[in-house]
Design an enzyme around this catalytic site. Sequence first.
Site, PDB file in Angstrom:
ATOM      1  N   LEU A 158      52.284  24.492  19.333  1.00 30.40           N
ATOM      2  CA  LEU A 158      51.298  25.376  19.949  1.00 30.40           C
ATOM      3  C   LEU A 158      51.636  25.460  21.424  1.00 30.40           C
ATOM      4  O   LEU A 158      52.135  24.494  22.016  1.00 30.40           O
ATOM      5  CB  LEU A 158      49.876  24.815  19.785  1.00 30.40           C
ATOM      6  CG  LEU A 158      49.300  24.739  18.367  1.00 30.40           C
ATOM      7  CD1 LEU A 158      47.929  24.087  18.414  1.00 30.40           C
ATOM      8  CD2 LEU A 158      49.209  26.116  17.739  1.00 30.40           C
ATOM      9  N   ASP A 159      51.359  26.602  22.035  1.00 35.36           N
ATOM     10  CA  ASP A 159      51.561  26.723  23.476  1.00 35.36           C
ATOM     11  C   ASP A 159      50.721  25.675  24.207  1.00 35.36           C
ATOM     12  O   ASP A 159      49.681  25.226  23.698  1.00 35.36           O
ATOM     13  CB  ASP A 159      51.149  28.110  23.967  1.00 35.36           C
ATOM     14  CG  ASP A 159      52.014  29.220  23.406  1.00 35.36           C
ATOM     15  OD1 ASP A 159      53.144  28.921  22.982  1.00 35.36           O
ATOM     16  OD2 ASP A 159      51.553  30.376  23.379  1.00 35.36           O
ATOM     17  N   LYS A 160      51.140  25.327  25.397  1.00 37.20           N
ATOM     18  CA  LYS A 160      50.422  24.337  26.199  1.00 37.20           C
ATOM     19  C   LYS A 160      48.928  24.630  26.259  1.00 37.20           C
ATOM     20  O   LYS A 160      48.098  23.734  26.068  1.00 37.20           O
ATOM     21  CB  LYS A 160      51.002  24.305  27.614  1.00 37.20           C
ATOM     22  CG  LYS A 160      50.212  23.436  28.591  1.00 37.20           C
ATOM     23  CD  LYS A 160      50.706  23.602  30.013  1.00 37.20           C
ATOM     24  CE  LYS A 160      49.811  22.861  30.998  1.00 37.20           C
ATOM     25  NZ  LYS A 160      50.220  23.100  32.405  1.00 37.20           N
ATOM     26  N   ARG A 263      49.541  36.419  21.141  1.00 37.55           N
ATOM     27  CA  ARG A 263      49.332  36.917  22.499  1.00 37.55           C
ATOM     28  C   ARG A 263      50.068  38.242  22.710  1.00 37.55           C
ATOM     29  O   ARG A 263      49.528  39.182  23.311  1.00 37.55           O
ATOM     30  CB  ARG A 263      49.797  35.862  23.503  1.00 37.55           C
ATOM     31  CG  ARG A 263      49.022  34.545  23.383  1.00 37.55           C
ATOM     32  CD  ARG A 263      49.714  33.397  24.093  1.00 37.55           C
ATOM     33  NE  ARG A 263      49.778  33.618  25.530  1.00 37.55           N
ATOM     34  CZ  ARG A 263      50.464  32.828  26.363  1.00 37.55           C
ATOM     35  NH1 ARG A 263      51.174  31.798  25.889  1.00 37.55           N
ATOM     36  NH2 ARG A 263      50.458  33.087  27.657  1.00 37.55           N
TER      37      ARG A 263
END
Length: 332
Positions: A158-160, A263
């Site tokens: 997962l993205d930060k 996104r």
Amino acid sequence: MSAAIAAGPDDEAGDAMPADGAWELRQVEVAQGQHGWRLDKALVELVPEFTRSYLQQLIALGALRLNDQECTKPAHRVHMGDVLCLQMRPTQQSQAFRPEPMALDVVYEDEHLLVVNKPAGLVVHPAPGHWSGTLLNGLMARDAGAALLPRAGIVHRLDKDTSGLMVVARTRRAMDALVGQIAERRVGRRYLAIAWGRWTGEPARSVDAPIGRDPRNRLRMAVVDLARHPGKPARTDIELLDTDGHLSLVRCTLHTGRTHQIRVHMASIGHPLLADALYGGAAAEAMERQALHACALALVHPVTGAMLQWRAALPQDMRAVLAHRGLHYNAG
């Protein structure tokens, strides 16, 4: 629900500090064939057991002396007969794969796998700018066996600043099976997101648009024309759950697992995520990160074959936005 993102190849770790506490010194001389070369390129030939990036880090740390003078510029041109003395210090990258105790929200665990609810702000894997304090470091501290697995058993990311559920393997057998499920798009993941823009059209839509590196900004991904730019097919199903005419709560189901997929796809249809500055989503409602949460995860147990599903409640920052805007979400 369908696929997640498979992990890539293992990162290289350099040498650590000798047990007696002394740096190893390596002294080499520039030969005629390396005359006029960049310093870092010459070192790759003269110290071939280490990568160029590793050697560049050592140079930047001030670990190299050129003719008994410190040199910190990898692009410096060397000359035949120059004497290079290199201190074999560990870099941040070479020390990245080490245990660091941290509190982890574990929602499921058995001898083969565990599922964690990752908070926003936690980086999953060491990378430039984040060589410590990552989920990988925490997993290594929690389970000694993690050090025996590639990437400590991490099979997707997962993205930060994205919160939510991740599965991690605890054995090589489980890891191989999970990687296979991911490649075959049999791991299901759903997300909740808060997006900008007045919603028009049908409440459910599917975005089937390839994603690649943005040709105008290498820090971003973008929907690309595969005839002109490299990229990979990507599909996201999007369902409107509620809206106030300015913000919309949506549920997203992945059919592929491209970098920043939700996104990018949401921005491409005119609905960038709240507080996602990289893709044009302005901040509001005190949100300090993109409003994206991995709320559901489903997979076949890699050993028992049982079908498993988990859900993770919305984090406080996203719940606060919904409450303030009067938006509703039925977790069932």
